[in-house]
Scaffold this motif. Structure first.
Motif, mmCIF file in Angstrom:
data_model
loop_
_atom_site.group_PDB
_atom_site.id
_atom_site.type_symbol
_atom_site.label_atom_id
_atom_site.label_comp_id
_atom_site.label_asym_id
_atom_site.label_seq_id
_atom_site.Cartn_x
_atom_site.Cartn_y
_atom_site.Cartn_z
ATOM 1 N N GLY A 79 0.771 -1.224 0.148
ATOM 2 C CA GLY A 79 -0.009 -0.031 -0.121
ATOM 3 C C GLY A 79 0.777 1.379 -0.133
ATOM 4 O O GLY A 79 0.394 2.344 0.109
ATOM 5 N N CYS A 80 2.282 1.099 -0.084
ATOM 6 C CA CYS A 80 3.083 2.245 -0.239
ATOM 7 C C CYS A 80 3.159 2.902 -1.543
ATOM 8 O O CYS A 80 3.212 2.446 -2.611
ATOM 9 C CB CYS A 80 4.654 1.813 0.048
ATOM 10 N N ALA A 118 -4.061 7.656 2.339
ATOM 11 C CA ALA A 118 -2.998 8.614 3.156
ATOM 12 C C ALA A 118 -2.787 8.077 4.432
ATOM 13 O O ALA A 118 -1.521 8.022 4.850
ATOM 14 C CB ALA A 118 -3.752 9.962 3.359
ATOM 15 N N LEU A 119 -3.701 7.780 5.035
ATOM 16 C CA LEU A 119 -3.477 6.680 6.512
ATOM 17 C C LEU A 119 -2.371 5.844 6.233
ATOM 18 O O LEU A 119 -1.385 5.711 6.813
ATOM 19 C CB LEU A 119 -4.648 6.292 6.995
ATOM 20 N N ARG A 120 -2.483 4.940 5.242
ATOM 21 C CA ARG A 120 -1.523 3.795 5.082
ATOM 22 C C ARG A 120 -0.076 4.363 4.974
ATOM 23 O O ARG A 120 0.764 3.802 5.409
ATOM 24 C CB ARG A 120 -1.840 3.219 3.882
ATOM 25 N N GLN A 121 -0.115 5.520 4.302
ATOM 26 C CA GLN A 121 1.567 5.994 4.125
ATOM 27 C C GLN A 121 2.143 6.456 5.679
ATOM 28 O O GLN A 121 3.333 6.271 5.878
ATOM 29 C CB GLN A 121 1.584 7.395 3.336
ATOM 30 N N LEU A 122 1.219 6.842 6.487
ATOM 31 C CA LEU A 122 1.727 7.261 7.826
ATOM 32 C C LEU A 122 1.993 5.919 8.524
ATOM 33 O O LEU A 122 2.842 5.745 9.532
ATOM 34 C CB LEU A 122 0.589 7.827 8.430
ATOM 35 N N GLU A 123 1.130 4.954 8.561
ATOM 36 C CA GLU A 123 1.465 3.567 9.097
ATOM 37 C C GLU A 123 2.618 3.002 8.705
ATOM 38 O O GLU A 123 3.427 2.506 9.486
ATOM 39 C CB GLU A 123 0.420 2.761 8.821
ATOM 40 N N ILE A 124 3.106 3.019 7.617
ATOM 41 C CA ILE A 124 4.293 2.698 6.852
ATOM 42 C C ILE A 124 5.626 3.520 7.297
ATOM 43 O O ILE A 124 6.593 2.845 7.786
ATOM 44 C CB ILE A 124 4.152 2.663 5.307
ATOM 45 N N VAL A 129 10.123 4.388 13.253
ATOM 46 C CA VAL A 129 10.049 5.347 14.521
ATOM 47 C C VAL A 129 10.114 4.183 15.591
ATOM 48 O O VAL A 129 9.479 3.515 15.725
ATOM 49 C CB VAL A 129 9.117 6.297 14.664
ATOM 50 N N ASP A 130 11.115 4.548 16.677
ATOM 51 C CA ASP A 130 11.093 3.527 17.800
ATOM 52 C C ASP A 130 9.971 3.742 18.693
ATOM 53 O O ASP A 130 9.257 4.622 18.726
ATOM 54 C CB ASP A 130 12.610 3.514 18.432
ATOM 55 N N LEU A 181 -3.521 9.178 15.952
ATOM 56 C CA LEU A 181 -2.586 10.315 15.437
ATOM 57 C C LEU A 181 -2.195 11.307 16.793
ATOM 58 O O LEU A 181 -0.824 11.526 16.745
ATOM 59 C CB LEU A 181 -3.368 11.067 14.697
ATOM 60 N N HIS A 182 -3.130 11.540 17.740
ATOM 61 C CA HIS A 182 -2.440 12.308 18.718
ATOM 62 C C HIS A 182 -1.390 11.646 19.483
ATOM 63 O O HIS A 182 -0.274 12.198 19.946
ATOM 64 C CB HIS A 182 -3.595 12.545 19.657
#
Length: 512
Positions: free
Chosen positions: A251-252, A301-307, A312-313, A367-368
């Motif tokens: 999905g990237c 769009a959401l999928r890009q953030l998940e990827i 991020v540790d 997100l928050h």
């Protein structure tokens, strides 16, 4: 690769009809070395009385033409002959965004991006009478025509040399600038929009000479300027669906897309570009009022953030796992950890706005949580409390990129942002931007931090510097101290009309 054919079909239905216009040369002459000219080449005007668009070219002769403005389109001319045509005519035609591309030899030159991007052709015309149309699209201001072999039995004459330029940018849609804008900024605005219009073809190309691809980071900046000028919302929508339609099995979304022979992923993935799909979609929806597209592409769009959050540790800090291309700028010495950290924070915040716009609050808590975690990590691990600036990587590097992106991401408030930029000017060893792409984000940070006068001065000095060199479009790479700087092995293959350089117009038009 299992592409989303529905999205690609939507994109194809939005393919624009290009707007043509005809441009003819304004001057003709001979190529000559000149140390006082850009890249040490010039055209010495002929003294002949005949017009610039026609000439007898003798055996092994060469003539150079200046079209007086940048052109993207298709070259044609007519041939007239005197004498007995008993063999074909062989011509070499070279096209240059700069005169140097006509003067320098391409023999033995193999740039990292491929020799075929250098614009030269050898054509053989069996019957050199009538119209000759070159089938390939070129990007140029200058053209040279050389008679490689002209037999002694006849002379030929070139007439009606012209370029049919093409663009999907409608210049009649551009709002008129107010009378309060100074003339130098007006010149920069015109050059910015000229740069953009040449890159607006059937997609927002990164450069019309070389690559001719849709790049996500470039597209975002082009779209922002387009919303203030040409207002071609359908072209933006087409590009968004091309990106979403060519996502990989994860999905990237790819960082670049090819249009031909059919839409496909460029199979390059840039970490910062991937995250920036989120604000790119939001900005389109806000400008066009097309909420339906935002709703349909919101899961992408959401999928890009998940990827991107996979890098991020658990403490909220970005680490380069060497699985991505990290871009940020063309500076090879730039440490990019802090910039990437800030970009993800920024995109998470933009996702909250996008969620509100599409009416989906189901991921707001997620997100928050990530915004707070990453913002805290940025201040604890990437802010030097002694020097009061952001640092990056194990070397604790200080750069304009890190400060700009942290300010844009809102990791610090207005007053602290202003102090950081003021402090940066006095520090030694700060890594400077290497090109217009990063300079855009530096400008954005300056305006956010209230450094308006400093930002305007930068626009005048940096982009005005390209105009002072005689350019009517803005370059891909520009270092005033090294005009031949190139990421590709030679300045000849650099793009001298490049999409990401068009953004001064965005800031100038917001001054009104």
């Amino acid at each position: 690769m299992p592409y989303n054919n529905k999205f690609i079909d939507i994109a194809e239905q939005l393919k624009p009809t290009l707007i043509p216009s005809t441009v003819k040369p304004i001057a003709r002459g001979q190529l000559a070395k000149d140390s006082s000219s850009l890249f040490s080449w010039t055209i010495v005007a002929d003294n002949a009385e005949n017009t610039a668009s026609s000439d007898f070219i003798c055996r092994n002769g060469q003539v150079a033409f200046d079209f007086g403005r940048y052109c993207v389109g298709y070259l044609s001319f007519e041939l007239e002959c005197e004498g007995k045509i008993d063999c074909p005519l062989r011509l070499q035609i070279k096209f240059g965004e700069t005169i140097a591309e006509l003067g320098e030899s391409f023999d033995g030159f193999e740039p990292s991006l491929g020799r075929a991007w250098l614009q030269d052709e050898v054509i053989v015309i069996d019957y050199p009478v009538g119209e000759v149309k070159l089938p390939r699209r070129y990007a140029f201001r200058y053209v040279s025509i050389t008679s490689v072999y002209n037999p002694p039995s006849y002379k030929f004459r070139i007439t009606n040399l012209k370029c049919e330029t093409v663009t999907s940018a409608d210049e009649t849609a551009i709002p008129v600038l107010s009378g309060n804008i100074p003339e130098q900024l007006r010149d920069i605005d015109r050059t910015s929009l000229n740069t953009l219009r040449h890159c607006m073809q059937t997609v927002f190309e990164d450069g019309p000479k070389r690559d001719r691809r849709l790049w996500l980071g470039d597209f975002r900046l082009q779209a922002l300027v387009n919303y203030q000028s040409f207002k071609n919302y359908d072209l933006c929508k087409r590009c968004l669906y091309l990106f979403a339609g060519t996502a990989d099995e994860r999905g990237c979304i790819p960082s670049c897309v090819y249009e031909y022979p059919q839409p496909r992923s460029g199979e390059l993935f840039i970490y910062d570009y991937t995250a920036l799909f989120v604000p790119t979609l939001l900005e389109y929806a806000e400008a066009s009022k097309d909420i339906d597209t935002a709703v349909e592409l919101w899961p992408s769009a959401l999928r890009q953030l998940e990827i991107v959050l996979k890098d991020v540790d658990s403490n909220g800090l970005f680490h380069d796992k060497k699985e991505w291309w990290l871009f940020i700028d063309w500076n090879n010495g730039l440490d990019k950890q802090a910039s990437e950290q800030a970009i993800v924070i920024y995109c998470l915040k933009q996702a909250l706005k996008l969620a509100e716009l599409v009416g989906d609050s189901s991921r707001n808590s997620w997100l928050h949580t990530n915004i707070n975690l990453m913002s805290k990590a940025a201040m604890e691990s990437l802010f030097d409390s002694a020097r009061q600036v952001f640092i990056s990587g194990e070397s604790r590097q200080i750069s304009w990129a890190s400060q700009a992106w942290m300010i844009i991401a809102g990791v610090v408030d207005y007053s602290v942002a202003s102090e950081i930029l003021s402090r940066l000017e006095g520090l030694e060893g700060v890594v400077q931007p290497a090109g217009p792409y990063l300079y855009h984000y530096v400008l954005e940070a300056m305006f956010i931090a209230g450094h308006k006068e400093q930002a305007i001065a930068l626009i005048k000095e940096y982009w005005g510097g390209m105009i002072n060199l005689g350019s009517d479009t803005f370059w891909e790479v520009f270092d005033p101290n090294d005009l031949k700087l190139s990421p590709y092995g030679s300045y000849l293959i650099n793009s001298y009309c490049h999409a990401w350089s068009c953004t001064p117009s965005l800031f100038i038009r917001q001054l009104e």
